[in-house]
Enzyme design. Structure first.
Site, mmCIF file in Angstrom:
data_model
loop_
_atom_site.group_PDB
_atom_site.id
_atom_site.type_symbol
_atom_site.label_atom_id
_atom_site.label_comp_id
_atom_site.label_asym_id
_atom_site.label_seq_id
_atom_site.Cartn_x
_atom_site.Cartn_y
_atom_site.Cartn_z
ATOM 1 N N ASN A 243 33.269 24.206 74.913
ATOM 2 C CA ASN A 243 32.890 24.931 76.123
ATOM 3 C C ASN A 243 33.333 24.203 77.387
ATOM 4 O OD1 ASN A 243 31.723 26.595 74.298
ATOM 5 N ND2 ASN A 243 29.608 26.017 74.732
ATOM 6 N N VAL A 244 33.616 24.998 78.408
ATOM 7 C CA VAL A 244 34.083 24.438 79.671
ATOM 8 C C VAL A 244 33.013 24.589 80.759
ATOM 9 C CG1 VAL A 244 36.502 24.931 79.101
ATOM 10 C CG2 VAL A 244 35.184 26.647 80.381
ATOM 11 N N CYS B 116 46.009 19.060 89.996
ATOM 12 C CA CYS B 116 47.184 19.455 90.773
ATOM 13 C C CYS B 116 48.417 19.537 89.867
ATOM 14 C CB CYS B 116 47.440 18.473 91.914
ATOM 15 S SG CYS B 116 48.894 18.912 92.884
ATOM 16 N N THR C 123 30.322 28.865 67.189
ATOM 17 C CA THR C 123 31.780 28.998 67.337
ATOM 18 C C THR C 123 32.321 29.909 66.255
ATOM 19 O OG1 THR C 123 33.923 27.863 67.341
ATOM 20 C CG2 THR C 123 32.162 26.777 66.090
ATOM 21 N N SER C 124 33.311 30.730 66.632
ATOM 22 C CA SER C 124 33.929 31.618 65.648
ATOM 23 C C SER C 124 34.873 30.837 64.737
ATOM 24 C CB SER C 124 34.686 32.752 66.363
ATOM 25 O OG SER C 124 35.677 32.192 67.196
ATOM 26 N N HIS D 190 38.193 21.360 75.445
ATOM 27 C CA HIS D 190 38.983 22.338 76.195
ATOM 28 C C HIS D 190 38.819 22.198 77.705
ATOM 29 C CE1 HIS D 190 39.015 25.043 72.340
ATOM 30 N NE2 HIS D 190 39.876 24.036 72.262
ATOM 31 N N ASN E 187 24.723 30.241 63.452
ATOM 32 C CA ASN E 187 25.489 31.365 63.998
ATOM 33 C C ASN E 187 24.860 32.667 63.496
ATOM 34 O OD1 ASN E 187 27.705 33.229 64.660
ATOM 35 N ND2 ASN E 187 28.974 31.395 64.831
HETATM 36 C C1 BJW Z 1 26.195 32.764 68.740
HETATM 37 C C2 BJW Z 1 25.311 33.363 69.596
HETATM 38 C C3 BJW Z 1 24.098 32.718 69.746
HETATM 39 C C4 BJW Z 1 27.027 34.576 69.611
HETATM 40 N N1 BJW Z 1 23.855 31.585 69.071
HETATM 41 N N2 BJW Z 1 25.929 31.651 68.077
HETATM 42 C C5 BJW Z 1 47.275 26.737 63.689
HETATM 43 C C6 BJW Z 1 47.249 28.012 63.172
HETATM 44 C C7 BJW Z 1 47.279 29.115 64.018
HETATM 45 C C8 BJW Z 1 47.330 28.965 65.380
HETATM 46 C C9 BJW Z 1 47.338 27.702 65.894
HETATM 47 C C10 BJW Z 1 47.312 26.612 65.063
HETATM 48 N N3 BJW Z 1 47.322 25.493 65.852
HETATM 49 C C11 BJW Z 1 47.360 25.850 67.132
HETATM 50 C C12 BJW Z 1 47.384 27.194 67.192
HETATM 51 C C13 BJW Z 1 47.445 27.966 68.439
HETATM 52 C C14 BJW Z 1 46.107 28.118 69.122
HETATM 53 C C15 BJW Z 1 45.133 28.786 68.159
HETATM 54 O O1 BJW Z 1 44.305 28.169 67.540
HETATM 55 N N4 BJW Z 1 45.199 30.107 68.069
HETATM 56 C C16 BJW Z 1 44.320 30.877 67.185
HETATM 57 C C17 BJW Z 1 43.430 31.774 68.042
HETATM 58 C C18 BJW Z 1 45.178 31.648 66.246
HETATM 59 N N5 BJW Z 1 45.606 26.848 69.575
HETATM 60 C C19 BJW Z 1 46.046 26.300 70.695
HETATM 61 O O2 BJW Z 1 46.923 26.827 71.356
HETATM 62 C C20 BJW Z 1 45.447 24.975 71.133
HETATM 63 N N6 BJW Z 1 46.486 24.059 71.419
HETATM 64 C C21 BJW Z 1 47.247 23.506 70.457
HETATM 65 O O3 BJW Z 1 47.000 23.646 69.290
HETATM 66 O O4 BJW Z 1 48.298 22.793 70.926
HETATM 67 C C22 BJW Z 1 49.224 22.254 70.011
HETATM 68 C C23 BJW Z 1 50.148 21.373 70.810
HETATM 69 C C24 BJW Z 1 50.308 20.068 70.419
HETATM 70 C C25 BJW Z 1 51.167 19.233 71.174
HETATM 71 C C26 BJW Z 1 51.816 19.713 72.315
HETATM 72 C C27 BJW Z 1 51.629 21.025 72.691
HETATM 73 C C28 BJW Z 1 50.785 21.854 71.954
HETATM 74 C C29 BJW Z 1 44.686 25.140 72.449
HETATM 75 C C30 BJW Z 1 43.504 26.022 72.316
HETATM 76 C C31 BJW Z 1 42.884 26.261 73.706
HETATM 77 C C32 BJW Z 1 41.757 27.268 73.658
HETATM 78 N N7 BJW Z 1 41.403 27.641 74.999
HETATM 79 C C33 BJW Z 1 40.277 28.532 75.213
HETATM 80 C C34 BJW Z 1 40.160 28.797 76.729
HETATM 81 C C35 BJW Z 1 39.571 27.578 77.433
HETATM 82 C C36 BJW Z 1 39.505 27.740 78.906
HETATM 83 C C37 BJW Z 1 38.628 28.880 79.344
HETATM 84 O O5 BJW Z 1 37.428 28.917 79.061
HETATM 85 O O6 BJW Z 1 39.168 29.757 80.003
HETATM 86 O O7 BJW Z 1 39.084 27.927 74.699
HETATM 87 S S1 BJW Z 1 40.395 30.048 74.298
HETATM 88 C C38 BJW Z 1 38.677 30.156 73.909
HETATM 89 O O8 BJW Z 1 38.467 30.025 72.478
HETATM 90 C C39 BJW Z 1 38.037 28.915 74.548
HETATM 91 C C40 BJW Z 1 37.065 28.492 73.483
HETATM 92 O O9 BJW Z 1 36.705 27.140 73.673
HETATM 93 C C41 BJW Z 1 37.813 28.780 72.227
HETATM 94 C C42 BJW Z 1 36.933 28.910 71.019
HETATM 95 O O10 BJW Z 1 36.056 29.967 71.127
HETATM 96 P P1 BJW Z 1 34.562 29.832 70.576
HETATM 97 O O11 BJW Z 1 33.848 28.799 71.346
HETATM 98 O O12 BJW Z 1 34.587 29.711 69.109
HETATM 99 O O13 BJW Z 1 33.933 31.233 71.043
HETATM 100 P P2 BJW Z 1 34.067 32.691 70.361
HETATM 101 O O14 BJW Z 1 33.788 33.666 71.438
HETATM 102 O O15 BJW Z 1 35.312 32.837 69.620
HETATM 103 O O16 BJW Z 1 32.898 32.708 69.284
HETATM 104 C C43 BJW Z 1 31.543 32.743 69.679
HETATM 105 C C44 BJW Z 1 30.708 32.562 68.411
HETATM 106 O O17 BJW Z 1 29.348 32.463 68.812
HETATM 107 C C45 BJW Z 1 30.777 33.738 67.416
HETATM 108 O O18 BJW Z 1 30.921 33.218 66.096
HETATM 109 C C46 BJW Z 1 29.407 34.408 67.544
HETATM 110 O O19 BJW Z 1 28.940 34.989 66.320
HETATM 111 C C47 BJW Z 1 28.554 33.251 67.937
HETATM 112 N N8 BJW Z 1 27.367 33.584 68.731
HETATM 113 N N9 BJW Z 1 25.912 34.528 70.081
HETATM 114 C C48 BJW Z 1 24.812 31.098 68.220
HETATM 115 N N10 BJW Z 1 23.142 33.248 70.541
HETATM 116 ZN ZN ZN Z 2 48.662 17.266 94.531
#
Ligand code: BJW
Ligand code: ZN
Length: 229
Positions: free
Chosen positions: A85-86, A110, A171-172, A102, A196
């Protein structure tokens, strides 16, 4: 002990999750808002979205799940909190050491000189905001296709591979590399507990799945497992 949290931990505080029926990705396309390409194409659009989310988050308070995790840090000598989380709500609840995989929405960076700093103003007075050097500022968060901060990821990986118990909360578990941490923990013998309301790709690996909202489930679990005085 390690806890890995995602957007679900902040859901009961009123912060929207990304995926799911009311998630942000229902109304917004990640490729248009959460990638470096999107920012290069239209920094003002990306900043409008972040400014709107910052305003939402500014109105939110930590919930009992954040509070219990802060208590765990105080009660358990070797406890690591890793969050995707951010929103900064873990720190607002009193957690001191938080590995933010993240980034943080309250920090800006910058794109020209690399300066980093906190900016909590909501709404921002100027969009897109600029650095003193004149360069374009960006939110200090990790977008798709960007590498995670290497020291933070390394610390998270080490903690995951050494822990005896890992809690995976709200987390999903689809975004890499964060989604691999529970698997790393499991492979190294950890006991995996998932909190979850829904099933995730981690569920089949979990030793326990506590189904329900974290703000209700986690305080109950903690009350049952409080370390002896
Ligand atoms: C409850 C609830 C309650 C509801 N109580 N629970 C390998 C395979 C395939 C793809 C990739 C791979 N490796 C990398 C990738 C690409 C990509 C990726 O993973 N894509 C997939 C989606 C396919 N990953 C990346 O690009 C990452 N970078 C990377 O790997 O770089 C490699 C590299 C190396 C060297 C040089 C260059 C590159 C970066 C990932 C960045 C993610 N960014 C975000 C945005 C952050 C900024 C912002 O907030 O704007 O991060 S995307 C978004 O998803 C955010 C989150 O942190 C992240 C995860 O989401 P999260 O937290 O799981 O939330 P949800 O909404 O998905 O789930 C919520 C859950 O809560 C659900 O399960 C509900 O059921 C539950 N819930 N209510 C408890 N009350
Ligand atoms: Zn600057």
């Amino acid at each position: 002990m390690v806890a890995l949290t995602g957007a679900g931990v902040s859901a009961e505080s009123g912060v929207p999750t990304f995926r799911g029926p009311e998630g942000l990705w229902r109304s917004f396309r990640p490729s248009e808002l959460a990638t470096p390409e999107a920012f290069r194409r239209d920094p003002a659009l990306v900043w409008e979205w972040y400014d709107w989310r910052r305003q939402q988050i500014a109105a939110c308070q930590p919930n009992p799940a954040h509070q219990v995790l802060a208590e765990m840090e105080r009660a358990i000598p070797d406890f690591t909190l890793i969050t995707q989380n951010v929103d900064g709500l873990h720190q607002a609840a009193g957690s001191r050491k938080v590995l933010e995989l993240h980034g943080n929405i309250w920090r800006v960076r910058c794109t020209a000189c690399g300066w980093k700093g906190e900016d909590r103003r909501v709404p921002l007075p100027e969009i897109p905001p600029r650095c003193r050097c004149g360069g374009l500022l960006r939110p200090d968060v990790i977008w798709f296709g960007e590498a995670l901060p290497s020291k933070v990821l390394e610390a998270a990986w080490t903690a995951a591979s050494r822990c005896q118990v890992m809690l995976v909360i709200g987390t999903s578990a689809v975004v890499q590399p964060a989604a691999s941490l529970p698997i790393v923990a499991k492979r190294n013998g950890a006991y995996l507990i998932e909190v979850n309301p829904a099933e995730t790709p981690i569920t089949p690996f979990a030793d326990e799945h506590l189904r329900g909202p974290a703000g209700k489930v986690l305080p109950r679990w903690w009350a049952r497992h409080l370390p002896a005085e």
